[in-house]
Design a protein around this motif. Structure first.
Motif, short mmCIF file in Angstrom:
data_model
loop_
_atom_site.label_atom_id
_atom_site.label_comp_id
_atom_site.label_asym_id
_atom_site.label_seq_id
_atom_site.Cartn_x
_atom_site.Cartn_y
_atom_site.Cartn_z
N LYS A 236 0.83 -1.21 0.00
CA LYS A 236 0.00 0.00 0.00
C LYS A 236 0.87 1.26 0.00
CE LYS A 236 -3.98 -0.28 0.17
NZ LYS A 236 -5.00 -0.50 -0.91
N ASN A 237 2.03 1.19 0.63
CA ASN A 237 2.95 2.34 0.59
C ASN A 237 3.54 2.51 -0.81
OD1 ASN A 237 2.59 3.04 3.27
ND2 ASN A 237 4.35 1.85 3.99
N LYS A 240 -0.92 2.87 -3.56
CA LYS A 240 -2.14 2.87 -2.75
C LYS A 240 -3.33 2.28 -3.48
CE LYS A 240 -3.34 7.65 -3.98
NZ LYS A 240 -4.47 7.29 -4.86
N ASP A 241 -3.25 2.16 -4.82
CA ASP A 241 -4.37 1.63 -5.59
C ASP A 241 -4.39 0.10 -5.64
OD1 ASP A 241 -5.33 4.17 -6.21
OD2 ASP A 241 -4.01 4.34 -7.95
N ASP A 315 -7.81 -5.38 2.02
CA ASP A 315 -8.83 -4.55 1.37
C ASP A 315 -10.09 -5.33 1.03
OD1 ASP A 315 -7.29 -2.05 1.10
OD2 ASP A 315 -6.05 -3.21 -0.27
#
Length: 479
Positions: A236-237, A240-241, A315
């Protein structure tokens, strides 16, 4: 106000799923090391229900590595390593919008503990992912699908050893760095709750290297979940998508009777199946898990920083669905596990057919987690007959998929945020549990037997043409 959806979303992902170890073959090509799957043996003549490698010892491992006459079908798979271009064209013809596969850890780090990856292994996945995209399919990549380098089970103790956390995170970073611009959807660990039936394939823990196998399994999966948190944070770092998912083996148990004792025993049993998702989607250990560990004398040690790592939650949720079981108080007391519901039909391997169970599970999971859901495996194994004219009439498979897709549609009407469906083994592959080829799942027949003999010709089954219409109509044409 009526907000009930009328059908599948317009952007619904119709897909197919495989595992590298069951399809690729080429087990010793381009620098690949042995993985745990490469010693899954096929033994002809033993009963169907016994064809499963669940616990393996160090002696078995040593003998399997050096054996010259035993049969290990996952070493050859269906030779997808060399046929992937032709196979992906067939899957495009089927209409798939997305394709799920794994990256074989032992292809990238042959021993698992090297400092640098095997570039030849990465080059294969460069080409494979590009080909998936070229055929108009969204790739979904699994990082760990029973492909741990075998060296990590012999030089270490598989996931029981904390060193493996760092080895896996290193592998994951290499892969995510390489493909994050091409791959949006990721699953870190396949069927993370499947530690009873696949504890060696999954966790790489030989049964004779630990004093308490039950504690070792839960310690191993704890270490996996810590690794999931670390990998999720890194991904994610980086981008982020990216969509980072977790995956359960989703076979719920029903109470065998309406006796309160049987009902509550089933609640407790199912809790410990959902436990892994509770941690990976909520970020902490639930109280019922600590009670279970206490009651069963199971020890799980937390390392420094583990609790923080677990806060990096997934997610989306995904799960496989094949069958349901029943459970009762006696099953809990005797630790015999859930058992088959004789009121339901089953395939020759005893896997019950319960389409309504899929709708039930979708509702349970969405109520529990309120996040996007993907069914990342669903299908049924049967013995298929190749006719003289090379046709395969598999109406039983059509019936199975029709019934399950109907229940998925009902679950969407129930309000479940279901975003994708991956039929397991859209092309015939080697069975995970029994290492046989004759347990076929695919819409595409592969002319190959349990011993690796055959032309390897790919043939469209009747179900291929049926599923083609289903996908083209976005799930509306089920005739």
């Amino acid at each position: 106000m009526n907000n009930i959806p009328k059908g599948f979303p317009s952007n619904f992902l119709w897909g197919g799923a495989v595992a590298a170890n069951q399809i690729e073959g080429a087990y010793n090509v381009d620098g690949k090391g042995l993985s745990v799957a490469d010693i899954n043996e096929y033994v002809d003549g033993i009963p169907l229900e016994k064809k499963s490698n669940t616990e393996l010892t160090t002696d078995y491992i040593k003998e399997a590595i050096t054996s010259e006459d035993r049969i290990f079908p996952k070493r050859w798979g269906i030779d997808f390593y060399h046929t992937y271009k032709e196979d992906l064209k067939l899957l495009r013809e089927l209409g798939l919008k997305t394709f799920r596969t794994s990256i074989n850890w032992a292809r990238i780090f042959p021993n698992g503990d090297e400092a640098q990856p095997n570039e030849a292994g990465l080059k294969f996945y460069d080409d494979l992912i590009d080909e998936i995209l070229a055929n108009g399919m969204e790739p979904m990549i699994t990082l760990s699908h029973y492909e741990m380098p075998l060296h990590l089970t012999t030089a270490y103790k598989g996931w029981y050893s904390r060193e493996v956390i760092d080895f896996f995170v290193r592998f994951s970073k290499v892969v995510i760095d390489r493909y994050h611009k091409k791959v949006k959807y990721w699953i870190i660990i396949n069927q993370i709750n499947l530690i009873a039936y696949e504890s060696f394939n999954h966790l790489g823990i030989a049964e004779d290297v630990v004093d308490d196998l039950d504690s070792a399994k839960y310690q191993g999966v704890h270490n996996e979940m810590v690794a999931c948190g670390l990998v999720t944070k890194y991904a994610k770092n980086l981008n982020k998508d990216l969509q980072i998912g977790m995956m359960l083996c989703g076979g719920p148990a029903y109470p065998a009777t309406c006796r309160p004792e049987d009902v509550f025993a089933t609640v407790r049993r199912n809790q410990m199946e959902y436990f892994f998702a509770d941690v990976l989607l909520r970020g902490y250990y639930p109280g019922y898990a600590f009670r279970y560990f206490h009651d069963n004398n199971i020890t799980v040690e937390f390392g420094e920083g583990d609790e923080e790592a677990l806060k990096n939650t997934a997610d989306f949720m995904s799960f496989s669905y094949y069958y349901t079981r029943i459970f009762d108080e006696e099953s809990m007391k005797n630790k015999t596990g859930a058992y088959r519901n004789s009121d339901l039909p089953a395939n020759p391997w005893g896997w019950t057919i319960d389409p309504t169970g899929l709708r039930t599970l979708l509702n349970l999971f969405y109520d529990r987690y309120q996040c996007p859901i993907y069914i990342t495996e669903n299908g049924i194994g049967y013995h298929d007959t190749l006719e003289e004219d090379e046709s395969i009439h598999d109406s039983y498979r059509i019936d199975y998929f029709r019934a399950h897709i109907e229940q998925m549609k009902e679950a969407i009407k129930d309000g479940v945020d279901l975003r994708g469906y991956y039929a397991w083994g859209p092309i015939d592959i080697i069975s995970c549990s029994s290492s046989e080829m004759s347990k076929r799942y695919g819409f595409i027949y592969v002319d190959q037997d349990d011993f690796g003999n055959g032309s390897e010709k790919r043939l469209r089954k009747d179900s291929f043409y049926w599923m083609q219409k289903v996908i083209a109509s976005n799930g509306e044409n089920l005739d």
